[in-house]
Design an enzyme around this catalytic site. Structure first.
Site, short mmCIF file in Angstrom:
data_model
loop_
_atom_site.label_atom_id
_atom_site.label_comp_id
_atom_site.label_asym_id
_atom_site.label_seq_id
_atom_site.Cartn_x
_atom_site.Cartn_y
_atom_site.Cartn_z
N THR A 1 0.87 -1.17 0.00
CA THR A 1 0.00 0.00 0.00
C THR A 1 0.90 1.22 0.00
O THR A 1 1.65 1.46 0.95
CB THR A 1 -0.92 0.02 1.22
OG1 THR A 1 -1.76 -1.14 1.19
CG2 THR A 1 -1.80 1.27 1.23
N LYS B 1 -7.15 1.41 -2.98
CA LYS B 1 -6.76 0.98 -1.63
C LYS B 1 -6.97 2.12 -0.64
O LYS B 1 -7.32 1.88 0.53
CB LYS B 1 -5.30 0.52 -1.62
CG LYS B 1 -4.83 -0.02 -0.26
CD LYS B 1 -5.66 -1.21 0.22
CE LYS B 1 -5.27 -1.65 1.64
NZ LYS B 1 -3.95 -2.29 1.72
N LYS C 1 0.47 4.81 8.38
CA LYS C 1 1.07 5.19 7.10
C LYS C 1 0.02 5.30 6.02
O LYS C 1 -0.04 6.28 5.27
CB LYS C 1 2.15 4.17 6.72
CG LYS C 1 2.75 4.34 5.32
CD LYS C 1 2.11 3.40 4.29
CE LYS C 1 2.34 1.95 4.61
NZ LYS C 1 1.81 1.04 3.55
#
Length: 291
Positions: A97, A172, A240
């Protein structure tokens, strides 16, 4: 047809993904920063490579799933990176990701070198990786996606080409935005059930299959109730992801108050030393703030 696949990153999810590819008959060459994490795979027949460059020269397909965008940049770009060292025609699949802009940069740089690049982040955690039932969100060319479909199918079930380079990463981000607010709701629901004197396990039996149902409610809420915070997905990696999503939302002028609140709560947990726990440890914030 079986392929020789280079796999970079054997963490909580990557290890199971590589194992599923091996079980399907693919020869796997491995590189990861901590060799001991790949020991089981090496004992099963995977080939160890001492560097990204060495791996890139020997395989037909390269799959990466590492921690952060700067890790992705480090392994793909530069003199010792994948793009410089891969043979023309090699397929590059980054399943980390990461940032959509970085995915576009990798795609353009790879294409100039005669390489095929796809960004293909996943969702489903450790359970989905182990069972080969990950959701895979792909960005790139249609023909490259079709060529890699048999490989994707060894790791996941819900596999969708979302658009050109970067589209997988944008999808995502939508996934993580959904989870961010949902995790707050799941935690609050469990706390409410407990404060109301109910058995939260029994409550889950009623609400997990109704309108409130979600993957997090079915898979992570039971862990919350048991006090199991072992990582299927690290808090530090979710932070993150949320920061990337928030930055991209701001770029397109979208307000995401649910995402912002979730990030704030998770950052507080990380500051308290829980960054290596699973995302279900969010329940501990609510327990610690129970008045």
């Amino acid at each position: 047809m079986t392929k020789t696949i280079g796999f970079i990153g054997t963490g909580v999810m990557g290890k199971s993904m590589a194992k599923n590819l091996m079980d399907a008959g693919h020869q796997i060459h491995l590189f990861t920063r901590t060799k001991s994490k790949a020991q089981d795979l090496l004992e099963d027949g995977a080939v160890w490579e001492d560097s990204v460059a060495s791996l890139a020269k020997k395989v037909d397909v390269i799959i990466s799933i590492v921690g952060y965008p700067y890790d992705v940049e480090a392994i793909y770009l530069g003199d010792n990176g994948i793009i410089t060292n891969a043979q023309p025609g090699t397929y590059l699949i980054d399943m980390t990701t990461s940032d959509p802009v970085l995915a576009e940069t990798i795609f353009n740089t790879a294409e100039n070198k005669g390489l095929h690049s796809l960004d293909a982040p996943v969702s489903g955690g450790d359970i989905g990786a182990k069972n080969g039932k990950l959701t895979i969100m792909v960005g790139g060319k249609q023909e490259d996606f079709e060529s890699m479909q048999p490989i994707f199918e060894k790791m996941g079930e819900n596999i969708v080409l979302q658009g050109p380079a970067g589209a997988g990463q944008h999808t995502k981000m939508a996934n993580q935005i959904t989870i961010a607010s949902n995790m707050i709701g799941v935690s609050e629901a469990i706390m409410y059930a407990k404060k109301a004197g109910l058995d939260p396990v029994r409550v889950l039996k009623s609400i997990s299959t109704g309108a409130a149902g979600s993957w997090s409610l079915s898979n992570l809420a039971p862990r919350m109730i048991k006090g199991d915070s072992d990582p299927g997905f690290y808090i530090k990696h979710f932070i993150k992801d949320m920061k990337i999503a928030l930055a991209n939302a701001q770029k397109i002028g979208l307000k995401t108050p649910g995402l912002a609140l979730s990030l704030e709560l998770y950052e507080e947990l990380a500051e308290n030393g829980l960054e290596d726990r699973g995302t279900q440890a969010l329940i501990e914030w609510f327990e610690g703030n129970d008045s």
